[in-house]
Design a protein around this motif. Sequence first.
Motif, PDB file in Angstrom:
ATOM      1  N   ARG A 111      43.253  28.991  39.117  1.00  0.00           N
ATOM      2  CA  ARG A 111      42.775  30.241  39.717  1.00  0.00           C
ATOM      3  C   ARG A 111      44.003  31.116  40.015  1.00  0.00           C
ATOM      4  O   ARG A 111      44.986  30.632  40.572  1.00  0.00           O
ATOM      5  N   ASN A 112      43.927  32.405  39.636  1.00  0.00           N
ATOM      6  CA  ASN A 112      44.998  33.347  39.909  1.00  0.00           C
ATOM      7  C   ASN A 112      44.860  33.834  41.354  1.00  0.00           C
ATOM      8  O   ASN A 112      43.823  34.370  41.731  1.00  0.00           O
ATOM      9  N   LEU A 113      45.890  33.672  42.159  1.00  0.00           N
ATOM     10  CA  LEU A 113      45.839  34.077  43.564  1.00  0.00           C
ATOM     11  C   LEU A 113      46.350  35.496  43.793  1.00  0.00           C
ATOM     12  O   LEU A 113      46.329  35.980  44.919  1.00  0.00           O
ATOM     13  N   THR A 114      46.771  36.177  42.741  1.00  0.00           N
ATOM     14  CA  THR A 114      47.221  37.570  42.899  1.00  0.00           C
ATOM     15  C   THR A 114      46.084  38.543  42.593  1.00  0.00           C
ATOM     16  O   THR A 114      46.282  39.748  42.632  1.00  0.00           O
ATOM     17  N   ARG A 115      44.907  38.036  42.342  1.00  0.00           N
ATOM     18  CA  ARG A 115      43.783  38.876  41.897  1.00  0.00           C
ATOM     19  C   ARG A 115      43.284  39.852  42.961  1.00  0.00           C
ATOM     20  O   ARG A 115      42.715  40.885  42.641  1.00  0.00           O
ATOM     21  N   ASP A 116      43.458  39.544  44.220  1.00  0.00           N
ATOM     22  CA  ASP A 116      42.923  40.389  45.294  1.00  0.00           C
ATOM     23  C   ASP A 116      43.975  41.309  45.918  1.00  0.00           C
ATOM     24  O   ASP A 116      43.764  41.817  47.017  1.00  0.00           O
ATOM     25  N   ASP A 134      46.941  29.503  27.760  1.00  0.00           N
ATOM     26  CA  ASP A 134      46.656  29.353  26.332  1.00  0.00           C
ATOM     27  C   ASP A 134      46.425  30.707  25.665  1.00  0.00           C
ATOM     28  O   ASP A 134      45.500  30.892  24.876  1.00  0.00           O
ATOM     29  N   GLY A 135      47.250  31.685  26.022  1.00  0.00           N
ATOM     30  CA  GLY A 135      47.199  33.001  25.400  1.00  0.00           C
ATOM     31  C   GLY A 135      46.193  33.966  25.989  1.00  0.00           C
ATOM     32  O   GLY A 135      46.113  35.113  25.576  1.00  0.00           O
ATOM     33  N   LYS A 136      45.417  33.550  27.004  1.00  0.00           N
ATOM     34  CA  LYS A 136      44.398  34.414  27.599  1.00  0.00           C
ATOM     35  C   LYS A 136      44.814  34.816  29.010  1.00  0.00           C
ATOM     36  O   LYS A 136      45.134  33.965  29.844  1.00  0.00           O
ATOM     37  N   LYS A 137      44.795  36.143  29.289  1.00  0.00           N
ATOM     38  CA  LYS A 137      45.120  36.631  30.628  1.00  0.00           C
ATOM     39  C   LYS A 137      44.042  36.213  31.615  1.00  0.00           C
ATOM     40  O   LYS A 137      42.861  36.400  31.365  1.00  0.00           O
ATOM     41  N   ILE A 138      44.483  35.682  32.743  1.00  0.00           N
ATOM     42  CA  ILE A 138      43.566  35.219  33.784  1.00  0.00           C
ATOM     43  C   ILE A 138      43.823  36.069  35.026  1.00  0.00           C
ATOM     44  O   ILE A 138      44.888  35.983  35.632  1.00  0.00           O
ATOM     45  N   VAL A 139      42.836  36.881  35.396  1.00  0.00           N
ATOM     46  CA  VAL A 139      42.967  37.691  36.599  1.00  0.00           C
ATOM     47  C   VAL A 139      41.955  37.210  37.631  1.00  0.00           C
ATOM     48  O   VAL A 139      42.319  36.748  38.709  1.00  0.00           O
ATOM     49  N   THR A 140      40.659  37.274  37.315  1.00  0.00           N
ATOM     50  CA  THR A 140      39.634  36.935  38.309  1.00  0.00           C
ATOM     51  C   THR A 140      38.901  35.628  38.013  1.00  0.00           C
ATOM     52  O   THR A 140      38.322  35.038  38.912  1.00  0.00           O
ATOM     53  N   GLU A 141      38.895  35.180  36.778  1.00  0.00           N
ATOM     54  CA  GLU A 141      38.132  33.975  36.447  1.00  0.00           C
ATOM     55  C   GLU A 141      38.925  32.703  36.750  1.00  0.00           C
ATOM     56  O   GLU A 141      40.110  32.753  37.023  1.00  0.00           O
ATOM     57  N   GLU A 142      38.226  31.590  36.722  1.00  0.00           N
ATOM     58  CA  GLU A 142      38.831  30.274  36.875  1.00  0.00           C
ATOM     59  C   GLU A 142      38.678  29.568  35.544  1.00  0.00           C
ATOM     60  O   GLU A 142      37.599  29.585  34.954  1.00  0.00           O
ATOM     61  N   VAL A 143      39.772  28.966  35.045  1.00  0.00           N
ATOM     62  CA  VAL A 143      39.739  28.361  33.714  1.00  0.00           C
ATOM     63  C   VAL A 143      40.115  26.891  33.779  1.00  0.00           C
ATOM     64  O   VAL A 143      40.970  26.492  34.575  1.00  0.00           O
ATOM     65  N   ILE A 167      45.267  18.771  28.596  1.00  0.00           N
ATOM     66  CA  ILE A 167      46.596  18.315  28.183  1.00  0.00           C
ATOM     67  C   ILE A 167      47.078  19.260  27.091  1.00  0.00           C
ATOM     68  O   ILE A 167      46.359  19.548  26.144  1.00  0.00           O
ATOM     69  N   GLY A 168      48.282  19.780  27.253  1.00  0.00           N
ATOM     70  CA  GLY A 168      48.846  20.722  26.302  1.00  0.00           C
ATOM     71  C   GLY A 168      48.621  22.175  26.656  1.00  0.00           C
ATOM     72  O   GLY A 168      49.166  23.065  26.006  1.00  0.00           O
ATOM     73  N   SER A 169      47.826  22.457  27.700  1.00  0.00           N
ATOM     74  CA  SER A 169      47.610  23.851  28.105  1.00  0.00           C
ATOM     75  C   SER A 169      48.946  24.495  28.439  1.00  0.00           C
ATOM     76  O   SER A 169      49.778  23.903  29.127  1.00  0.00           O
ATOM     77  N   GLN A 170      49.134  25.723  27.952  1.00  0.00           N
ATOM     78  CA  GLN A 170      50.340  26.509  28.233  1.00  0.00           C
ATOM     79  C   GLN A 170      50.004  27.514  29.324  1.00  0.00           C
ATOM     80  O   GLN A 170      49.058  28.283  29.183  1.00  0.00           O
ATOM     81  N   ILE A 171      50.781  27.509  30.406  1.00  0.00           N
ATOM     82  CA  ILE A 171      50.564  28.414  31.529  1.00  0.00           C
ATOM     83  C   ILE A 171      51.780  29.321  31.631  1.00  0.00           C
ATOM     84  O   ILE A 171      52.905  28.827  31.789  1.00  0.00           O
ATOM     85  N   GLN A 172      51.561  30.611  31.555  1.00  0.00           N
ATOM     86  CA  GLN A 172      52.639  31.586  31.664  1.00  0.00           C
ATOM     87  C   GLN A 172      52.497  32.308  32.995  1.00  0.00           C
ATOM     88  O   GLN A 172      51.465  32.923  33.265  1.00  0.00           O
ATOM     89  N   LEU A 173      53.524  32.209  33.836  1.00  0.00           N
ATOM     90  CA  LEU A 173      53.574  32.927  35.112  1.00  0.00           C
ATOM     91  C   LEU A 173      54.769  33.862  35.013  1.00  0.00           C
ATOM     92  O   LEU A 173      55.913  33.409  35.096  1.00  0.00           O
ATOM     93  N   GLY A 174      54.497  35.134  34.825  1.00  0.00           N
ATOM     94  CA  GLY A 174      55.585  36.067  34.578  1.00  0.00           C
ATOM     95  C   GLY A 174      56.306  35.642  33.321  1.00  0.00           C
ATOM     96  O   GLY A 174      55.691  35.442  32.272  1.00  0.00           O
ATOM     97  N   ARG A 175      57.628  35.427  33.443  1.00  0.00           N
ATOM     98  CA  ARG A 175      58.413  34.997  32.285  1.00  0.00           C
ATOM     99  C   ARG A 175      58.737  33.508  32.319  1.00  0.00           C
ATOM    100  O   ARG A 175      59.584  33.038  31.573  1.00  0.00           O
TER     101      ARG A 175
END
Length: 171
Positions: free
Chosen positions: A74-79, A92-101, A105-113
């Motif tokens: 869950r993205n905590l910067t959404r509010d 995994d290449g999808k922007k997450i703003v309000t949803e929960e995903v 194993i192998g999931s790539q999580i990008q937080l900023g850079r």
Amino acid sequence: MHQLTLEWASANQNLSQTISLQQSTRVPGSIRIGRDATLCDVVLNHPDPNIEKTVSGLHIEIFFNPDAQSFYLRNLTRDRQPPKQPNPAVVDGKKIVTEEVPLHIGSQIQLGRMALTVKAIDAKTDTSKEPQYMRVCANPRSPHYHPLEYNKFNCEVCGYVMLGATLIYPS
């Protein structure tokens, strides 16, 4: 036990951390990740301030969804309120703003850079606390328990006759 292992790079180091919902966290049942040590359970630091400042102080949380038997992000910067904007996580290449995903194993999580990878997940439910059927002997002082497959007429420990199956509740 429900646990998840994350791996990321910081300068010339590969770092990893296994997080468990049984450990003490700032918010019980979830693991908070970001760069602020006073708010987060996993703190992301980088020697290059231009990279580190792209990660929010409190960026995401990872929690276990018992219905799906899976870890979710869950993205905590959404509010955030203007002038601040949400700082989306990318999973995994999808922007997450309000949803929960869900995470895998192998999931790539990008937080900023900064990039994190889910290296391991253990989402098994502990069945040792669930009641189970066992065969019990007729010893009145201290009965002995055997698996259901035990097919002898007498207990091999004390010699008493074996009874049928009984439901045993672990203490």
